[in-house]
Every structure is written in C-alpha cells, then in structure tokens.
Design a protein around this motif. Structure first.
Motif, mmCIF file in Angstrom:
data_model
loop_
_atom_site.group_PDB
_atom_site.id
_atom_site.type_symbol
_atom_site.label_atom_id
_atom_site.label_comp_id
_atom_site.label_asym_id
_atom_site.label_seq_id
_atom_site.Cartn_x
_atom_site.Cartn_y
_atom_site.Cartn_z
ATOM 1 N N PRO A 162 0.844 -1.208 0.000
ATOM 2 C CA PRO A 162 0.000 0.000 0.000
ATOM 3 C C PRO A 162 0.874 1.251 0.000
ATOM 4 N N ILE A 163 1.194 1.730 -1.190
ATOM 5 C CA ILE A 163 2.152 2.829 -1.273
ATOM 6 C C ILE A 163 1.509 4.174 -1.582
ATOM 7 N N GLY A 164 0.175 4.193 -1.761
ATOM 8 C CA GLY A 164 -0.522 5.429 -2.148
ATOM 9 C C GLY A 164 -0.020 6.641 -1.397
ATOM 10 N N ASN A 165 -0.725 7.024 -0.369
ATOM 11 C CA ASN A 165 -0.252 8.121 0.471
ATOM 12 C C ASN A 165 -0.145 7.646 1.916
ATOM 13 N N PHE A 166 0.005 6.328 2.084
ATOM 14 C CA PHE A 166 0.181 5.785 3.430
ATOM 15 C C PHE A 166 1.589 6.090 3.922
ATOM 16 N N SER A 167 1.803 5.970 5.219
ATOM 17 C CA SER A 167 3.169 6.023 5.733
ATOM 18 C C SER A 167 3.815 4.679 5.422
ATOM 19 N N LEU A 168 4.838 4.712 4.586
ATOM 20 C CA LEU A 168 5.505 3.453 4.235
ATOM 21 C C LEU A 168 6.199 2.848 5.444
ATOM 22 N N ILE A 169 6.427 3.653 6.464
ATOM 23 C CA ILE A 169 7.103 3.120 7.658
ATOM 24 C C ILE A 169 6.193 2.102 8.342
ATOM 25 N N LEU A 170 4.940 2.485 8.495
ATOM 26 C CA LEU A 170 3.996 1.567 9.131
ATOM 27 C C LEU A 170 3.837 0.307 8.270
ATOM 28 N N ILE A 171 3.769 0.495 6.963
ATOM 29 C CA ILE A 171 3.607 -0.659 6.063
ATOM 30 C C ILE A 171 4.807 -1.600 6.224
ATOM 31 N N ALA A 172 6.013 -1.033 6.229
ATOM 32 C CA ALA A 172 7.211 -1.865 6.358
ATOM 33 C C ALA A 172 7.227 -2.581 7.712
ATOM 34 N N GLU A 173 6.782 -1.906 8.743
ATOM 35 C CA GLU A 173 6.764 -2.548 10.071
ATOM 36 C C GLU A 173 5.845 -3.767 10.059
ATOM 37 N N MET A 174 4.682 -3.602 9.428
ATOM 38 C CA MET A 174 3.726 -4.714 9.418
ATOM 39 C C MET A 174 4.249 -5.861 8.552
ATOM 40 N N GLN A 175 4.870 -5.510 7.431
ATOM 41 C CA GLN A 175 5.405 -6.562 6.557
ATOM 42 C C GLN A 175 6.549 -7.304 7.252
ATOM 43 N N LEU A 176 7.393 -6.567 7.951
ATOM 44 C CA LEU A 176 8.523 -7.228 8.601
ATOM 45 C C LEU A 176 8.044 -8.159 9.716
ATOM 46 N N ALA A 177 7.034 -7.730 10.464
ATOM 47 C CA ALA A 177 6.512 -8.588 11.539
ATOM 48 C C ALA A 177 6.004 -9.906 10.933
ATOM 49 N N TYR A 178 5.387 -9.809 9.769
ATOM 50 C CA TYR A 178 4.862 -10.988 9.067
ATOM 51 C C TYR A 178 6.017 -11.883 8.607
ATOM 52 N N ILE A 179 7.025 -11.246 8.007
ATOM 53 C CA ILE A 179 8.195 -11.990 7.520
ATOM 54 C C ILE A 179 8.898 -12.679 8.695
ATOM 55 N N GLN A 180 8.976 -11.987 9.810
ATOM 56 C CA GLN A 180 9.649 -12.578 10.973
ATOM 57 C C GLN A 180 8.954 -13.856 11.436
ATOM 58 N N LYS A 181 7.626 -13.877 11.303
ATOM 59 C CA LYS A 181 6.901 -15.093 11.705
ATOM 60 C C LYS A 181 7.311 -16.255 10.798
ATOM 61 N N LEU A 182 7.505 -15.955 9.517
ATOM 62 C CA LEU A 182 7.929 -17.007 8.584
ATOM 63 C C LEU A 182 9.365 -17.441 8.898
ATOM 64 N N MET A 183 10.207 -16.470 9.152
ATOM 65 C CA MET A 183 11.612 -16.778 9.449
ATOM 66 C C MET A 183 11.727 -17.610 10.731
ATOM 67 N N GLU A 184 10.812 -17.353 11.645
ATOM 68 C CA GLU A 184 10.846 -18.049 12.931
ATOM 69 C C GLU A 184 10.718 -19.563 12.751
ATOM 70 N N ARG A 185 9.933 -19.980 11.759
ATOM 71 C CA ARG A 185 9.753 -21.425 11.509
ATOM 72 C C ARG A 185 11.081 -22.048 11.107
ATOM 73 N N VAL A 186 11.858 -21.272 10.354
ATOM 74 C CA VAL A 186 13.156 -21.767 9.895
ATOM 75 C C VAL A 186 14.137 -21.758 11.074
ATOM 76 N N ARG A 187 14.114 -20.664 11.802
ATOM 77 C CA ARG A 187 15.057 -20.551 12.925
ATOM 78 C C ARG A 187 14.790 -21.632 13.973
ATOM 79 N N ALA A 188 13.491 -21.946 14.164
ATOM 80 C CA ALA A 188 13.136 -22.964 15.158
ATOM 81 C C ALA A 188 13.498 -24.372 14.686
ATOM 82 N N GLY A 189 13.919 -24.506 13.444
ATOM 83 C CA GLY A 189 14.305 -25.810 12.925
ATOM 84 C C GLY A 189 13.125 -26.629 12.415
#
Ligand code: NAP
Length: 489
Positions: free
Chosen positions: A393-420
């Motif tokens: 969502p890049i329209g006129n949103f704050s990209l900072i908030l968007i990046a924060e939400m995307q990273l939190a999501y990515i971290q959940k995926l990475m966690e599965r890998v980190r947990a083995g």
C-alpha cells in the motif's frame, strides 16, 4: 506442506539489502528478536535511502511527521506538520545511532547478484566477492531509480542540468533563469521553494495535476515541549493521523464515492485561487482526482502566479544550448534545467540479478509485471523476502507503518526456519496466482485505472498499489496462512 524433517533450532545468517527506512527497521527488529548474524548492505556511503538521495529545495514529506516515524521511536521534535527532508534524514540517522546499527551496515557494498544454491543464498558484491546467507530481505525502496526523459539535444544544454533526486548544490540559483520539467509532487515543492529566489522560473507542464491545499503549520516550542512531556500525547497524535488518512483518502481511492467527492470538491475549490482564467484552465486536469498521486500543497498556486513564474504548456520539442524550445517555436532561455521527471517505481531491487531455485530468474518471472504473494515473497525464491515489494500500500500511506507490518509478518515465517521446523519458506505458486487474480480484479474499481498516465502503472497498465482497504492489509499481515507456503525440510 512438508515438515517431515524437523531439525534443531539454529542461528540464521540474514542479509538485508539497503540501509534506508526499511533496511534500518530490519536491523533494529531482527536484533531485538535475537538474530545475531545480520549484515545490512548499502551501496551508497550513507544511510537514509530516499531521504539521502533527495535534497532538493522545498523537499518535505506529505505524510504528517508525527505519523511518518517508526511506531516505536516517536519523535517529539518535529518542527512542522509535514517536516522538511533534512529533518527526516536526521531522524533516521539518530535512530540508527541509538540502536547501534553502525556495526551492521556495510557501506559502498552494492549487491549485484543473489543466487540460491545448495539451500543458501550466495550474494555477489560489485567488487566480485561473495558471501553466503540463509535469508535475504530486500529493502531497496520503491522510488529509487531516477527517470530522465528522452528529448532531442539534451546533451547540448550549456547550463547546469540535473535530476531532482541528484540535486547539484554547487550550482547557484539565486537570480538565475531556472527551468523545471515535470509537475509531480517533486516539481510542485521545488517551484514553491524557488520562485522567491530565482529571476525566472519556467515550469514545463505536460499534464496538469490535482492539488489538495494542505497547510503545513510549524509546531511551536510549547507544543514540542508538550510532546516531550507526554509520550501518550505523541502516541495519540500518531494514531490520529493514521486513522484520519485510513478513513478518508485511503477509502476514496478504492471506490468510496462519498469520500472522493469531498476530496474532489477541495481540489476544485483550490483551483479558484488561480485568478487568471487562462492560467486556471491550463492548470485544470481532465482526469479524475487522485488518478495520479494526489499532490498536497498550499503554496504552489501562489508561487505559479508570481510575475517571475511561467507555466509553459506547449510541448517540448528540443533542448538547445540556450534553453528549451517548445512546439510553438519559442526558445525559453535558461541557466539551469531540472528534470523533475520522476522514478521507475517498478524496478524494485533490480538491476540486481536474483536467481532462485533451479537458477530461475526474478526478472524473467516478472516479465509480465512484478508479482508477489502479499507483496512480501515470490514462489521459487525460498527465504527471500521483500519490504515494500509489489502492490504494497504505497498510495499516500506512511511506508514506515507498512514496512513494520510486513517485517513482523516476515519474521513469523523466518521463525519457523530458525526454530528448525523447516529449512526454507516459499509461497506456493497456486496461492500467489490466487492472490494476484483477486488483486487484478479489485484493481478495476480503483481510481488509478480511471484513465491517466502515472508512475503507479507498469508498462502493462497494472497499478503498483494495494487495491483494498488498509484494514484488509492489517488483517492479511497479522498472521501468515501457512497453507499458502511450502515449508521445506
Ligand atoms: P512523478 O509524479 O512521476 O512526476 C513526473 C513528472 O514529470 C510528471 O509531471 C510527468 O508528466 C513529467 N514528465 C515525465 N517525462 C516527461 C517528458 N518527457 N516531458 C515532459 N514531462 C515529463 O515524479 P515526482 O514528482 O518525482 O514524484 C514521484 C513520487 O515521489 C510521488 O508521486 C510521490 O509518491 C513521491 N514524492 C513524495 C513527496 C512527498 O511529499 N511525500 C514529494 C516528492 C515525491 P506526465 O504527468 O505528463 O507524465
């Protein structure tokens, strides 16, 4: 989903590409989550991304400053409702210092290739050296590659010329004849800043823009003091601006007629500030409000009506040593020429070459347009993630908030890998097709496809935007739907 081989928890080596707003965010959040092996590769000599590259006169962000900040690092000291670019760059530098990111960032370290091989990512740097990582996060920004128009005779211009994102501060402007090509958000800010300084300002307009007259009041010292003393007030202000935007503009662009009519009304009323009917006519767009990115400015119309400002609407036919020649045969003599002609918003991490499973090339996968699963990942590219990727969502949103939400999501995926639990995570082809089919369908109701040319559209006419509500984005980012991923043993 194949999770048959469950291994031991392990440290992951994580490469982040780019030290702009979203790359810095990765450094902070991943370290906070206990990742110890993180490298942030930055091709330039300084952090800050778009706020490092753009230094043009008048630069500010049109997202209210109290909302354009990391949610966990609010800043009481913003000087304006929409603070200047230099202040925003200082903010990122200060935050990077506070979180000790210096030891994670490698400057002058351009990645030219990322190749998935043997279950890892091999990154090649410009100097030819290679390094191996388990996970790659691309944080390369959206508006990064300047676009220059192709106009006959460009190279013959005798004065100074440069792109707005490559401003040459050694070139004197005071008392000079300055030309600006383009009428986007950038040009509008430059015009307002330069008209009081230059002898003549010639604005070459190909298409007029709708302009919403948002004032930019300064915060008083007393107000800043109040923010310093009340983190709660700062938090409330952060949330106020988020809600304000989500409930109005964000709804208007995806089909809410009532909200759109209000914005249209404000833009049309704003045009009444142009006294000369001929000039007003030239500045009146013939397409829907917000089809192109809506411009916020309450200074541009005053600036363009100054006696030393000229709006030129005859098309440019050539650039000559003395200036710009327009189709009506007139030569507009100039000392300085600025290309405020925008960016390629569809390149993402390219020209970096990204090769996934079996040597599959991302550029090839994106031949028909950049597509991702919920903006963050691409099938065939395991453990490769993107911040502010396709259709964020890049329209006129704050990209900072968007990046924060995307990273939190990515971290959940990475966690599965980190947990083995698995060695890699990749979205399935089927889920990605399903997501993009729905996206394309939803796009039909948006204002971006209502008939105008804009950087939002790729060469196939597909907008690079999120066509649904912010609430839907929030919902989709809350928790990965693991059925949509292949978790490989
Ligand atoms: P832009 O919106 O893409 O505008 C480029 C301008 O250059 C347009 O007016 C375009 O005309 C014109 N142009 C391009 N090629 C031309 C040619 N060959 N001849 C004549 N005119 C030509 O670029 P931008 O103003 O740099 O803004 C890009 C984005 O950056 C914004 O939409 C926004 O997302 C972001 N931005 C934000 C802020 C902020 O305050 N937050 C400030 C600046 C930028 P046409 O319209 O006819 O194509």
């Amino acid at each position: 989903m194949d999770t048959s081989s469950v291994g031991a928890a392990r440290d992951l080596r994580v490469a982040v590409i780019g030290a702009g707003m979203s790359g810095l965010l990765c450094g902070i959040k991943l370290r906070e989550a206990g990742y110890r092996d993180i490298a942030i590769f930055e091709k330039a000599e300084r952090l800050g991304g778009t706020w490092r590259d753009n230094t043009y006169p008048g630069l500010s962000c049109d997202v209210p400053s109290h909302h354009y900040a990391y949610s966990f690092e609010l800043n009481p000291d913003w000087t304006h409702l929409f603070s200047p670019g230099g202040e925003i760059l200082s903010y990122f530098e200060r935050v990077a210092g506070k979180y000790g990111l210096a030891d994670l960032i490698r400057y002058r370290a351009e990645i030219t290739r990322a190749r998935h091989s043997g279950g890892h990512w091999e990154l090649t740097l410009k100097d030819g050296t290679t390094e191996v990582f388990d996970v790659v996060i691309s944080a390369t920004g959206v508006l990064h590659h300047p676009l220059y128009p192709e106009i006959a005779g460009q190279e013959t211009f005798a004065g100074a010329s440069f792109h707005s994102a490559r401003w040459d501060h050694s070139v004197p402007l005071d008392g000079k004849r300055v030309g600006i090509i383009g009428t986007g958000s950038t040009a509008v800010q430059i015009v307002s800043a330069l008209v009081p300084r230059v002898a003549e300002l010639n604005l070459f307009q190909r298409t007029p823009q709708w302009i919403l007259p948002l004032p930019n009041p300064p915060y008083t010292e007393a107000e800043r003091e109040a923010f310093r003393n009340s983190p709660q007030q700062m938090r409330e202000t952060y949330e106020f601006w988020a809600r304000r935007f989500q409930n109005t503009f964000a709804r208007a662009v995806i089909g809410d007629r009532e909200q759109m009519e209000r914005i249209e009304e404000m833009c049309r009323a704003n045009l009444e500030n142009i006294r000369d009917p001929v000039l007003r006519q030239k500045l009146t767009p013939d397409y829907q409000v917000a089809c192109k990115r809506l411009i916020m400015s309450d200074t541009f119309y005053a600036a363009i009506q100054q006696p030393n400002a000229h709006l030129i609407t005859a098309g440019i036919s050539a650039i000559e040593p003395g200036g710009v020649r327009t189709a009506d045969g007139q030569l507009h003599e100039l000392d300085v020429l600025v290309y405020a002609t925008g960016f390629d918003g569809h390149a993402f991490m390219r020209p970096m070459e990204v090769l996934g499973e079996g040597g599959r090339s991302l550029t090839k996968a994106w031949e028909e347009g950049a597509q991702a699963y919920r903006s963050v990942a691409v099938p065939g590219f395991p453990n490769f993630f993107m911040l502010i990727g396709p259709n964020s969502p890049i329209g006129n949103f704050s990209l900072i908030l968007i990046a924060e939400m995307q990273l939190a999501y990515i971290q959940k995926l990475m966690e599965r890998v980190r947990a083995g639990e698995c060695t890699s995570v990749t979205p399935t082809e089927e889920a990605t097709v399903r997501f993009n089919t729905a996206l394309k369908d939803a796009m039909k109701k948006t204002v971006w496809v209502s008939g105008c040319r804009s950087w939002y559209l790729d060469r196939h006419g597909n907008p690079a935007m999120w066509p649904w509500s912010f609430e839907r984005f929030e919902r989709e980012m809350r928790q990965p739907d693991y059925a949509d991923f292949r978790l490989s043993a």
